[in-house]
Design a protein around this motif. Sequence first.
Motif: not given
Length: 642
Positions: A195-209
Amino acid sequence: MGELAVAEWTLEGVLEEMKHIHHTMKDRQFAFILGAGASFTSGIPTGQDLARKWLTDLHLRECADGRSLHQWIAGCGVGVGELNWQTAAQHYPQIFERRFEGDREAGYAELEAAMEGKSPSLGYSLLAEIIQHTRHKVVVTTNFDNLVADALAMHAHQSPLVVAHESLAGFVRPQMRRPLVAKIHRDLYLHPINDPAGVSTMEQGWKIALKKLFQYFTPVVVGYGGNDGSLMDMLMGLEEGDIAGRMIWCYRDGSPPPEKALGVLSKHRGLLVKIPGFDQFMLQLAAKLVTDFDVAAIAERTAKLGQERAVRYRDQASKLSEDSLTGSPAEQRAGEVLTQSVRSGQSWWAWEIRAKAETDFEKRNRIYLQGIKRFPNSPELAGNYAIFLKNSLKDYDAAETMYLKAMELDPLDPTYVGNYASFLAHQRNNYDAAESFYKKSLELDPNNSANIGNYATFQADIRNNFGKADELYKKAIELDPKNVNNFGNYAIFLKSQLKEYDTAETMYKRTLELDPSNAGYTSSYANYLSDQRGDYNAAEELYKRAIELDPSHADYIGCYANFLADQRKDYDAAEKLYKKALELDPQNANNVGNYANFLEDQRGDYDAAEKMYEKAIELDADHASNKRNYASFLENHRKSPM
């Protein structure tokens, strides 16, 4: 490229730099960022293909005023006026959301169907070799498929840790004991993020990893369009120096990275490099990074795990080698690397690869003879040599000897029996013997779709038993819905014999979906569009495409010459192509006869036409249209009918 300052290197330069880093910087590792483009040669549709399919579905569902698909797209409300057929991939999430609004599970089911049963391409197999034999063991992907893990399993390599959900992102660490596959948009079976919202944002856990990961791993982007905001925004949000080394972004000609990607590369001093394709790039990279890299050894190990998988690997590698003979310089280099990477002569296939890579037929013949001397008991090598002798050297006596040898070495293999049946039918005109061998091949394997399809063609063209042919074609396609030859030959049969033009077109389209690079069926479909549909613009585009795919094939050039003469009335261009076709293959009776007809009807050069007619009859005394046209010529211009 673009207004942003981004360095672009040659492919050879990037490969050499990666090799240098691999050997001199033991603390530096590469992480491969893969997108949908990497999975295309494995049979999985790209985001562009899916988005276009769903737009077609929406047009059928929503457009009630008769507007064409392209007219409807402009005002459909997706993409805020920026959506068109060419930019569909950039609006993939919005299109998915609209297409499956109210029933997201149906969307997931369609994705599962698109990826079901797909096997890793040659490129994924080579990536598995790199992962297994080097320290470069990390893959970050926006794809939902399991091709990386499947490739590792296919070659009996170490299974990876697959992190397929953001709740598991904490398991992604720079120091790992086993290969890592990080699926930042989740796995196919875990409600993939579309979905547009999910594809346009990254969950914080992934950003850190990922931030921790890229401090030690240099990202190498392959087959990724950069159209989603999550990964791109995360990379842009990193500080300068947060990425180890210079990020490498691979792109194909005609598919440059978007502006946002250029911004990321500019900020992190990244590199652009144009590659011919995922498979070719991985082949050349493996040759640089893997010690004693030997593609033949990979095939032999695969054979121990399952002969069917080994055959698939060999077929893809051989096709890559064959395609490189007439491809771009980068594709030709990939073919050279493939040949150079066959280091040993310890398998029949090593000799097969060497032979296929040689463009000079005399030299190729000598390679085959050397291989057969080294492996006199290889039915595979004997069978392939027979095909070369038949198709390329036209040495039918020698070819028959090799066909018989292959069957003697492996009398229970239906492929060799079926190939000999086709040889007897088309080269020896020994139809009764051919039918006997066709039946024998089907006794050995009643479900061999290739032999069934060839027997169907025999029934159609030789026996004129159209009902039996139709039955056999349908059975062959049912047994193997991916066999390009069966679909293409069935299309020709439906067009030429049954006159079922709508069904024939469906078969043509399916054929070219399976193999868009098949020049023969591309040219045949062009004939269909010209002769049956009168769609001359589409036909001409396909004629040109066929010649582009195989510029040395006289038949495709001759077909285009006919089209230019008959439909476009461009006689000068047509004559130029007729002459080119005859230069390429002076023994082609069909082209000789067509040129004779052209000289008679369009040029009025009866002396030259007569010489061409005589040559055509000399080449093939049984050619029906040439006999008929020559008789008419004599009746009209020489008053001496045959």
